[in-house]
Design a protein around this motif. Structure first.
Motif, mmCIF file in Angstrom:
data_model
loop_
_atom_site.group_PDB
_atom_site.id
_atom_site.type_symbol
_atom_site.label_atom_id
_atom_site.label_comp_id
_atom_site.label_asym_id
_atom_site.label_seq_id
_atom_site.Cartn_x
_atom_site.Cartn_y
_atom_site.Cartn_z
ATOM 1 N N LEU A 296 0.870 -1.163 0.000
ATOM 2 C CA LEU A 296 0.000 0.000 0.000
ATOM 3 C C LEU A 296 0.911 1.219 0.000
ATOM 4 O O LEU A 296 1.605 1.493 0.979
ATOM 5 N N PHE B 18 -3.113 -2.945 9.676
ATOM 6 C CA PHE B 18 -2.785 -3.866 8.585
ATOM 7 C C PHE B 18 -1.907 -5.006 9.087
ATOM 8 O O PHE B 18 -1.210 -4.883 10.102
ATOM 9 N N VAL C 24 -8.091 -3.573 -0.288
ATOM 10 C CA VAL C 24 -7.232 -3.830 0.877
ATOM 11 C C VAL C 24 -7.892 -4.752 1.899
ATOM 12 O O VAL C 24 -7.329 -4.973 2.976
ATOM 13 N N TRP D 85 -5.909 -7.408 3.568
ATOM 14 C CA TRP D 85 -4.693 -6.932 4.227
ATOM 15 C C TRP D 85 -4.944 -6.428 5.641
ATOM 16 O O TRP D 85 -4.002 -6.227 6.401
#
Length: 297
Positions: A57, A87, A281, A284
């Motif tokens: 990211l 994350f 995401v 994640w």
């Protein structure tokens, strides 16, 4: 003796000529620093990528995303350095490449190519610009402004920093370049509206909403990419708090957040990210990131 005086005069003139050609001054006598040196120094403070082989990211933007070298100098913190807890950073990277003082224009011209070269397929590039785009196009100290709006109009200037002719585009045009070039690498761009300043509207008493947020949203719609309305989400959070509490979230009069403010904004970044559909995401997120409710306006 006369020959010695002539020699001394010639040396003095030569030294003056060389000084005049150095990047310490411009033709108008104003002091300035070679932007290439400034950029190299700023980039040298970037943290290395922890796991180069894992998905990433990427964060690009200004000082509200990463302030200084990210160590909280002057009590000022950017939200990008507070994202790690949300994350699974043993399975992916959160790489903050935002730089203070940059507009969409100066980041694109001075830094983006080196970041883009590292972006891999299926990475996510989160971008937030706008705080520094409203200045003059040819300011002698910064020269970082962009044309207002999202159009394709241009203006040609003599850049007093680089001493070169430059074609300046609109704020939206630069965002589109980030988006399109990210897509070309097989990665996923997500546009953020700039976080709000601590400025209350005199009539409504609410936090002022920024026009750059509207333009960022327009570009996201035009390019069919994810959009995080941080301007609105964070402004709503501030509006729900007493003014005294909002004051504590800032380390300066109205722009740069304290650590507490950066942490609040980071949570709202995750909240708005969780609302994306499709969500690039989702896999994640850590347990803490997954526990934050998705933002719904």
């Amino acid at each position: 003796m006369r020959n010695l005086l002539r020699l001394g005069l010639c040396c003095a003139l030569l030294a003056f000529s060389l000084r005049a050609q150095t990047p310490d001054s411009n033709p108008n006598g104003n002091q300035w620093t070679d932007p290439a040196l400034d950029n190299a120094k700023a980039e040298a403070a970037f943290k290395p990528i922890a796991h180069p082989g894992l998905p990433t990211l990427w964060l690009i933007g200004d000082s509200t995303v990463r302030n200084g070298d990210g160590q909280g100098k002057g009590g000022q913190w950017g939200w990008g350095d507070e994202l790690d807890p949300f994350f699974q950073i043993d399975k992916m990277n959160v790489v903050n490449r935002a730089l203070g003082g940059r507009s969409s224009r100066t980041y694109y011209s001075d830094h983006w190519s080196r970041i883009l070269a590292q972006v891999q397929k299926d990475d996510v590039v989160l971008m937030q610009f706008g705080h520094n785009d409203s200045g003059p196009l040819d300011d002698k100290a910064r020269a970082r402004g962009t044309l207002k709006g999202t159009g394709d109009e241009t203006q040609e200037i003599d850049n007093p920093i680089t001493r070169k002719r430059e074609v300046v585009h609109s704020y939206g045009w630069y965002l589109r370049q980030f988006v399109r070039e990210t897509k070309a690498k097989g990665a996923i761009p997500v546009i953020c509206s700039p976080i709000p300043r601590k400025t209350w509207d005199e009539i409504t008493g609410k936090i002022h909403r920024d026009q750059y947020g509207t333009w960022a949203h327009e570009v996201a719609d035009q390019e069919h990419v994810g959009f995080l309305d941080l301007n609105e989400a964070i402004a709503r959070a501030y509006d729900a708090m007493p003014h005294e509490a909002v004051e504590k979230l800032f380390a300066d009069p109205h722009t740069h957040t304290s650590l507490e403010g950066a942490q609040l904004n980071a949570r709202l970044v995750i909240s708005t990210l969780r609302a994306l559909n499709p969500n690039p995401v989702r896999t994640w997120l850590s347990k803490e990131g997954d526990s934050i409710p998705a933002y719904h306006p």
